[in-house]
Design a protein around this motif. Structure first.
Motif, PDB file in Angstrom:
ATOM      1  N   ASP A  65       0.816  -1.210   0.000  1.00 18.94           N
ATOM      2  CA  ASP A  65       0.000   0.000   0.000  1.00 18.94           C
ATOM      3  C   ASP A  65       0.853   1.263   0.000  1.00 18.94           C
ATOM      4  O   ASP A  65       0.332   2.361   0.192  1.00 18.94           O
ATOM      5  N   LYS A  66       2.133   1.118  -0.232  1.00 15.35           N
ATOM      6  CA  LYS A  66       3.042   2.260  -0.241  1.00 15.35           C
ATOM      7  C   LYS A  66       3.503   2.554  -1.667  1.00 15.35           C
ATOM      8  O   LYS A  66       3.191   1.821  -2.599  1.00 15.35           O
ATOM      9  N   LYS A  67       4.254   3.650  -1.825  1.00 10.09           N
ATOM     10  CA  LYS A  67       4.661   4.081  -3.162  1.00 10.09           C
ATOM     11  C   LYS A  67       6.175   4.105  -3.294  1.00 10.09           C
ATOM     12  O   LYS A  67       6.883   4.560  -2.385  1.00 10.09           O
ATOM     13  N   ALA A  68       6.643   3.614  -4.438  1.00  6.59           N
ATOM     14  CA  ALA A  68       8.073   3.624  -4.742  1.00  6.59           C
ATOM     15  C   ALA A  68       8.313   4.489  -5.974  1.00  6.59           C
ATOM     16  O   ALA A  68       7.574   4.414  -6.957  1.00  6.59           O
ATOM     17  N   LEU A  69       9.348   5.310  -5.909  1.00  7.49           N
ATOM     18  CA  LEU A  69       9.724   6.195  -7.022  1.00  7.49           C
ATOM     19  C   LEU A  69      11.137   5.856  -7.452  1.00  7.49           C
ATOM     20  O   LEU A  69      12.058   5.828  -6.631  1.00  7.49           O
ATOM     21  N   ILE A  70      11.316   5.589  -8.741  1.00  6.37           N
ATOM     22  CA  ILE A  70      12.639   5.281  -9.296  1.00  6.37           C
ATOM     23  C   ILE A  70      12.938   6.297 -10.383  1.00  6.37           C
ATOM     24  O   ILE A  70      12.145   6.480 -11.314  1.00  6.37           O
ATOM     25  N   ILE A  71      14.079   6.957 -10.273  1.00  2.00           N
ATOM     26  CA  ILE A  71      14.449   8.006 -11.209  1.00  2.00           C
ATOM     27  C   ILE A  71      15.760   7.649 -11.892  1.00  2.00           C
ATOM     28  O   ILE A  71      16.767   7.389 -11.236  1.00  2.00           O
ATOM     29  N   ILE A  97      10.591   7.713 -13.555  1.00  2.00           N
ATOM     30  CA  ILE A  97      10.921   8.968 -14.236  1.00  2.00           C
ATOM     31  C   ILE A  97      12.275   8.837 -14.922  1.00  2.00           C
ATOM     32  O   ILE A  97      13.235   8.320 -14.356  1.00  2.00           O
ATOM     33  N   ASP A  98      12.322   9.289 -16.174  1.00  2.00           N
ATOM     34  CA  ASP A  98      13.576   9.316 -16.921  1.00  2.00           C
ATOM     35  C   ASP A  98      13.404  10.284 -18.088  1.00  2.00           C
ATOM     36  O   ASP A  98      12.320  10.837 -18.287  1.00  2.00           O
ATOM     37  N   GLU A  99      14.471  10.438 -18.875  1.00  2.00           N
ATOM     38  CA  GLU A  99      14.423  11.391 -19.978  1.00  2.00           C
ATOM     39  C   GLU A  99      13.895  10.785 -21.279  1.00  2.00           C
ATOM     40  O   GLU A  99      13.484  11.520 -22.166  1.00  2.00           O
ATOM     41  N   ARG A 100      13.918   9.473 -21.406  1.00  2.00           N
ATOM     42  CA  ARG A 100      13.526   8.830 -22.668  1.00  2.00           C
ATOM     43  C   ARG A 100      12.159   8.160 -22.528  1.00  2.00           C
ATOM     44  O   ARG A 100      11.995   7.189 -21.785  1.00  2.00           O
ATOM     45  N   GLU A 101      11.202   8.673 -23.244  1.00  2.00           N
ATOM     46  CA  GLU A 101       9.845   8.152 -23.143  1.00  2.00           C
ATOM     47  C   GLU A 101       9.756   6.715 -23.621  1.00  2.00           C
ATOM     48  O   GLU A 101       9.007   5.907 -23.050  1.00  2.00           O
ATOM     49  N   ASP A 102      10.529   6.358 -24.662  1.00  2.00           N
ATOM     50  CA  ASP A 102      10.446   4.987 -25.180  1.00  2.00           C
ATOM     51  C   ASP A 102      10.912   3.965 -24.143  1.00  2.00           C
ATOM     52  O   ASP A 102      10.329   2.882 -24.019  1.00  2.00           O
ATOM     53  N   ASP A 103      11.937   4.298 -23.361  1.00  2.00           N
ATOM     54  CA  ASP A 103      12.386   3.399 -22.296  1.00  2.00           C
ATOM     55  C   ASP A 103      11.304   3.238 -21.231  1.00  2.00           C
ATOM     56  O   ASP A 103      11.063   2.145 -20.721  1.00  2.00           O
ATOM     57  N   GLU A 136       8.160  11.453 -18.502  1.00  2.00           N
ATOM     58  CA  GLU A 136       9.377  11.880 -19.185  1.00  2.00           C
ATOM     59  C   GLU A 136       9.758  13.260 -18.643  1.00  2.00           C
ATOM     60  O   GLU A 136       9.009  14.218 -18.786  1.00  2.00           O
ATOM     61  N   GLU A 137      10.908  13.327 -17.998  1.00  2.00           N
ATOM     62  CA  GLU A 137      11.336  14.584 -17.370  1.00  2.00           C
ATOM     63  C   GLU A 137      12.817  14.826 -17.670  1.00  2.00           C
ATOM     64  O   GLU A 137      13.613  13.901 -17.726  1.00  2.00           O
ATOM     65  N   LYS A 138      13.175  16.088 -17.821  1.00  2.00           N
ATOM     66  CA  LYS A 138      14.580  16.456 -17.918  1.00  2.00           C
ATOM     67  C   LYS A 138      15.212  16.331 -16.539  1.00  2.00           C
ATOM     68  O   LYS A 138      14.620  16.743 -15.545  1.00  2.00           O
ATOM     69  N   LEU A 139      16.413  15.778 -16.484  1.00  2.43           N
ATOM     70  CA  LEU A 139      17.044  15.497 -15.199  1.00  2.43           C
ATOM     71  C   LEU A 139      18.261  16.366 -14.906  1.00  2.43           C
ATOM     72  O   LEU A 139      18.929  16.159 -13.899  1.00  2.43           O
ATOM     73  N   SER A 140      18.552  17.326 -15.772  1.00  3.16           N
ATOM     74  CA  SER A 140      19.768  18.115 -15.571  1.00  3.16           C
ATOM     75  C   SER A 140      19.521  19.617 -15.583  1.00  3.16           C
ATOM     76  O   SER A 140      20.468  20.391 -15.530  1.00  3.16           O
ATOM     77  N   PHE A 141      18.266  20.045 -15.657  1.00  2.00           N
ATOM     78  CA  PHE A 141      17.958  21.467 -15.655  1.00  2.00           C
ATOM     79  C   PHE A 141      17.976  21.995 -14.222  1.00  2.00           C
ATOM     80  O   PHE A 141      17.766  21.240 -13.269  1.00  2.00           O
ATOM     81  N   PRO A 142      18.189  23.302 -14.042  1.00  2.00           N
ATOM     82  CA  PRO A 142      18.208  23.870 -12.686  1.00  2.00           C
ATOM     83  C   PRO A 142      16.931  23.628 -11.890  1.00  2.00           C
ATOM     84  O   PRO A 142      16.979  23.509 -10.663  1.00  2.00           O
ATOM     85  N   ASP A 143      15.796  23.544 -12.582  1.00  3.81           N
ATOM     86  CA  ASP A 143      14.520  23.345 -11.881  1.00  3.81           C
ATOM     87  C   ASP A 143      13.986  21.924 -12.012  1.00  3.81           C
ATOM     88  O   ASP A 143      12.820  21.661 -11.719  1.00  3.81           O
ATOM     89  N   SER A 144      14.839  20.981 -12.402  1.00  2.00           N
ATOM     90  CA  SER A 144      14.385  19.604 -12.622  1.00  2.00           C
ATOM     91  C   SER A 144      13.836  18.975 -11.349  1.00  2.00           C
ATOM     92  O   SER A 144      12.771  18.355 -11.348  1.00  2.00           O
ATOM     93  N   ALA A 145      14.545  19.116 -10.240  1.00  2.00           N
ATOM     94  CA  ALA A 145      14.110  18.489  -8.988  1.00  2.00           C
ATOM     95  C   ALA A 145      12.770  19.049  -8.534  1.00  2.00           C
ATOM     96  O   ALA A 145      11.868  18.301  -8.138  1.00  2.00           O
TER      97      ALA A 145
END
Length: 245
Positions: A8-14, A38-44, A69-78
Motif C-alpha cells: 500500500d506504499k509508493k516507490a519512485l525510481i528516477i 521517471i527518466d528522460e527517454r519516453e520509449d524506455d 518523461e522529465e529532464k534530469l539536468s535542468f536547474p529546476d528539474s528536482a
C-alpha cells in the motif's frame, strides 16, 4: 530475504530506465503496487511499464505504474519532478508521500567528445546537483512521516576518459558525504539513506545496515545491471524489515 509489507506504499525510481533503473523497477514490481518511474527517454519508460505488468504480483486492476518523461539536468528539474509527483497523487486521491526513492546516475563514456562533456556538466543526463536536491525534497517528507528509504546509485562503465574518471571520483565522494550527513540528521531508525557506487571491478556501499550475507555477492564478474539492482534491493529490504521490527 526478509519480507516487509509495502503493497500500500509508493516507490519512485528516477533514471537508468534502460539499465540499472529498469532492473530496480522489475524487482519493485513484485513487492509494490504503486510504482512511479521517471527518466528522460519516453520509449524506455513505455517499454518498462509494459513489461512490469507481467512481473507484478499485484492484482492487475490494482497495479499502478506512473511514468513521466522529465529532464534530469535542468536547474529546476528536482522541483518540477517533486511538484508533478504531488499533483499526480492529489489528482488520483492518493497521499503525496513517497516511501521508497531510488535514484540511478549512470556515467557514460563520451568517447573523447570534450565539448559534449563540458556542455552536459556531467556525463549522465541525471546530474549530481539534481540528485541531491531530489533527496532533500523527499527526505523532508520522510522526516514528517517518520519512515522511508532512499538509495542513491552511481555507476561507471569499464572505460572512461581521464576527465570523466576524475568527475566520477569527485561525484562518489560528494554523494557519500551527502548521504552520511542526511542519515545523521534523521533521528528515526525507520529512515535510511544509502549510497551504492559501482564500477567494473569494485563497489562502495554506505548503508545504515549492511547485510552480512550479501556483503560479497557483488563481485567484479557479476557487476551487471541486474546484479547491482539485486544487491541494492536486498539492502533496502533488510533496512525496511529492521525498521518495522
Amino acid at each position: 530475504m526478509q519480507e516487509f509489507n509495502c503493497m500500500d506504499k509508493k516507490a519512485l525510481i528516477i533514471g537508468g530506465m534502460s539499465g540499472i533503473g529498469r532492473e530496480f523497477a522489475k524487482l519493485a514490481a513484485k513487492d509494490w503496487k504503486n510504482l512511479m518511474l521517471i527518466d528522460e527517454r519516453e520509449d524506455d519508460l513505455l517499454a518498462i511499464r509494459k513489461e512490469l505488468g507481467q512481473v507484478s504480483s499485484s492484482d492487475p486492476s490494482e497495479f499502478d505504474v506512473y511514468v513521466s518523461e522529465e529532464k534530469l539536468s535542468f536547474p529546476d528539474s528536482a522541483e518540477n519532478i517533486y511538484t508533478d509527483i504531488l499533483l499526480y497523487n492529489q489528482f488520483n486521491g492518493k497521499s503525496g508521500e513517497i516511501d521508497l526513492l531510488i535514484n540511478v546516475l549512470e556515467f557514460h563514456d563520451t568517447s573523447g567528445n570534450v565539448d559534449m562533456w563540458e556542455e552536459s556538466a556531467v556525463a549522465s543526463p541525471f546530474n549530481i546537483a539534481t540528485l541531491m536536491e531530489i533527496n532533500q525534497y523527499f527526505f523532508r517528507d520522510m522526516i514528517k512521516t517518520g519512515e522511508g528509504e532512499i538509495l542513491n546509485v552511481i555507476a561507471k562503465p569499464e572505460t572512461m576518459s581521464v576527465e570523466l574518471e576524475e568527475m566520477y571520483s569527485e561525484t562518489q565522494a560528494l554523494l557519500l558525504e551527502f548521504s552520511h550527513e542526511l542519515n545523521k540528521s534523521s533521528a528515526s531508525d525507520k529512515i535510511g539513506i544509502h549510497t551504492l557506487c559501482t564500477s567494473e571491478n569494485s563497489f562502495v556501499l554506505q548503508a545504515q545496515l549492511i547485510p552480512e550475507h550479501v556483503a560479497h555477492d557483488l563481485t567484479p564478474p557479476t557487476c551487471s545491471a541486474e546484479a547491482i539492482a539485486g544487491y541494492g534491493y536486498q539492502v533496502i529490504n533488510q533496512n525496511r524489515a529492521r525498521g518495522q521490527a
